[in-house]
Design an enzyme around this catalytic site. Structure first.
Site, short mmCIF file in Angstrom:
data_model
loop_
_atom_site.label_atom_id
_atom_site.label_comp_id
_atom_site.label_asym_id
_atom_site.label_seq_id
_atom_site.Cartn_x
_atom_site.Cartn_y
_atom_site.Cartn_z
N SER A 234 -5.00 -25.04 36.58
CA SER A 234 -5.14 -25.89 37.88
C SER A 234 -3.91 -26.45 37.85
CB SER A 234 -6.17 -27.07 37.55
OG SER A 234 -5.85 -27.75 36.43
N GLU A 253 0.71 -20.21 37.57
CA GLU A 253 -0.15 -19.55 38.32
C GLU A 253 -1.25 -20.50 38.72
OE1 GLU A 253 -0.21 -16.43 40.16
OE2 GLU A 253 1.23 -15.39 39.24
N LEU A 254 -1.29 -21.11 40.12
CA LEU A 254 -2.32 -22.27 39.92
C LEU A 254 -3.27 -22.05 41.17
CD1 LEU A 254 0.61 -24.67 39.27
CD2 LEU A 254 -0.98 -23.59 37.68
N CYS A 287 -9.49 -18.20 42.24
CA CYS A 287 -8.24 -18.82 42.95
C CYS A 287 -8.12 -18.49 44.31
CB CYS A 287 -7.12 -18.98 42.13
SG CYS A 287 -6.76 -17.06 41.44
N GLU A 381 -8.56 -27.93 46.68
CA GLU A 381 -9.43 -26.52 45.95
C GLU A 381 -10.80 -26.96 45.51
OE1 GLU A 381 -8.32 -24.98 42.09
OE2 GLU A 381 -8.29 -22.86 43.15
#
Ligand code: NAP
Length: 478
Positions: A234, A253-254, A287, A381
């Site tokens: 996250s 990498e979110l 994601c 998200e």
């Protein structure tokens, strides 16, 4: 929560070259039926320090490139041979529907194979030092050297392939690694580590640690021998770690709030199908699951009807059955959070066209219409099986709406017009743009990553291996 449950098989952890068990264990339960899958040891600062120590020592005796490549190739073959078993483990561990779990295992094979290619081809370059008068009489070239010990932290949703995206390139680069998988989903990562060791990787070079994230994270951030943290998870946790690790290379990498633009000239059935599958497959816990659907206002009703039809055809149920599309959310906290965001959206004027109800561990695929741009279900998200619709009047408005988020991982557009596709791909502020394809598309060799809050790197073995090595200049005076 840590607990002792003697009836559950306890996995051994490979830490600093030893197969470790501890008295305290954490039970991993299936999100589908709550049945224990296995338990894992709970380790902390001491074991994490030992793992770093072992990795640093092992790196002092580098393996030649061909050996690193052969280990990765053998691990890829072993993964392929255990395809069904690993996929069933993913279905149990995280409730990933079997057909999507099989795809993850296949992708892991690809990630390891592409990493082997990088091990074979990684090289420096010649530099024309005599292009400057001061360089005459010298020869110059670069070599790529391993950056140092790597801390790899991975999330629950692709526990096998995202671990492979870190340890594969690390092996190719010649780095030692300490892998910290998600607390709720450590089992597939432990299998991957075992499989690499069986393939011939020196055990000290790669350890896996499971235990309290804060305690393990503190050691990984503070130990100077860890030169790089590669984190997938996250935005909240990732950026906080990066802020604390100012002297390390940190690759992030979110998350994303993934938009899909559906233009008036789109193939509506294909767009509806893509949104339904991409937004709801694995309960929207990717994601790059489609979350926001921007549809040309003239087609709104027609598109919505097709979308609801496509969602109706999805099978919601037991992730271990061959034809299930939508499994449970990972845990109750996730269900509660998503429900809260749905209520908030309804209170602020969104209309619920489908779903929204909880059924056991599942949240039924949900469609919200005319979601206000400031609702969390739109701009943050959601990580659940939810599609939020909004109509637009012009391409400019659609692009502005799509960009109206702090995230920027991937976005998609359905159009038959080349100029529209090119304009959108140039103006959408995302790390990747797909045309006539769900923005969930990823193959493992492509550069994958985000902009803005979604991250600061591009993953894919060719790119990651460069992140994990430093370019060293060599000048030789003749
Ligand atoms: P998360 O809660 O951020 O956890 C990710 C990892 O960080 C876990 O291993 C977690 O351990 C660990 N962690 C938490 N606090 C830490 C700390 N203080 N120090 C060190 N490590 C710490 O994310 P998640 O819920 O597992 O995964 C979902 C998120 O991942 C979503 O936002 C999704 O978009 C993102 N994601 C991004 C990509 C991409 O490639 N861009 C791919 C997949 C997922 P514990 O589990 O033990 O707390």
């Amino acid at each position: 929560m840590a607990e002792v449950e003697t009836s559950v098989p306890v996995k051994k952890l490979s830490v600093a070259g030893e197969a470790l068990t501890t008295e305290e264990t954490r039970v991993v339960r299936s999100p589908w039926d709550g049945v224990p899958v296995a338990a894992v040891p709970v380790v902390g600062a001491l074991e994490t320090g030992a793992a770093i120590d072992a990795a640093a020592r092992a790196m002092a005796t580098p393996l030649p490139a061909h050996e690193r490549a052969e280990i990765l190739d053998r691990a890829a073959t072993a993964t392929r041979e255990r395809r069904e078993k690993l996929a069933r483990l993913l279905a149990r561990e995280i409730g990933k529907p079997l057909k999507q779990a099989l795809m993850e295992v296949d992708r892991c094979v690809q990630t390891l194979t592409f990493s082997a290619i990088e091990a074979r081809t990684l090289a420096g370059r010649g530099i024309a030092v005599d292009a400057h008068p001061a360089g005459v009489g010298r020869r110059g070239y670069t070599i790529r050297v391993p950056i140092g010990v790597i801390a790899a932290i991975t999330p629950f949703n692709f526990p096998l392939n995202l671990a492979a995206h870190k340890v594969g390139p690390a092996i190719a680069a010649g780095c030692g690694t300490v892998l910290k998988p998600a607390g709720v989903a450590p089992l597939a990562a432990i299998e991957l580590v075992d499989l690499l060791h069986e393939a011939g990787l020196p055990r000290e070079l790669l350890s896996v640690v499971t235990g309290p994230a804060g305690e393990i994270g503190d050691v990984l951030v503070e130990d100077e021998r860890v030169r790089m943290i590669t984190f997938t998870g996250s935005a909240e946790v990732g950026w906080e770690l990066a802020a604390r690790a100012a002297k390390k290379h940190v690759s992030l990498e979110l998350g994303n709030s993934t938009p899909l633009i559906v233009c008036a000239d789109a193939d509506l059935d294909a767009a509806a199908e893509a949104a339904a599958i991409s937004g709801n497959g694995f309960a929207g816990q990717s994601c790059i699951s489609v979350q926001r659907v921007l549809v040309d206002g003239r087609l709104h009703d027609d598109f919505t009807e097709r979308l609801l039809g496509a969602i109706e055809r999805l099978k919601v149920g037991n992730p271990e059955e061959d034809d299930t599309d939508v499994g449970p959310l990972i845990d109750e906290d996730a269900r509660t959070r998503v429900e809260e965001w749905l209520d908030e959206a309804s209170e602020s004027g969104a209309e619920r066209l489908a779903g929204g109800t909880v059924d056991g561990g599942h949240l039924r695929p949900t469609v919200l219409d005319r979601v206000p741009a400031d609702a969390r279900a739109w701009k943050r998200e959601i990580f659940g099986p939810v599609l939020a619709l909004r109509p637009f009047e012009s391409l400019e408005e659609a692009i502005e709406l799509a960009n109206g988020t702090d995230y920027g991982l991937q976005a998609g557009i359905f159009t038959r017009d080349l100029a529209t596709a090119i304009t959108a791909s140039e103006r959408l502020k995302f790390g990747g743009v797909t045309v006539n394809e769900a923005p969930t598309f990823r193959v493992d060799q492509m550069p994958y990553g985000g902009t803005k809050e979604s991250g600061n790197t591009r993953e894919g073995p060719h790119f990651t291996v460069r992140d994990m090595t430093e370019e060293r200049m060599v000048v030789i005076k003749l």
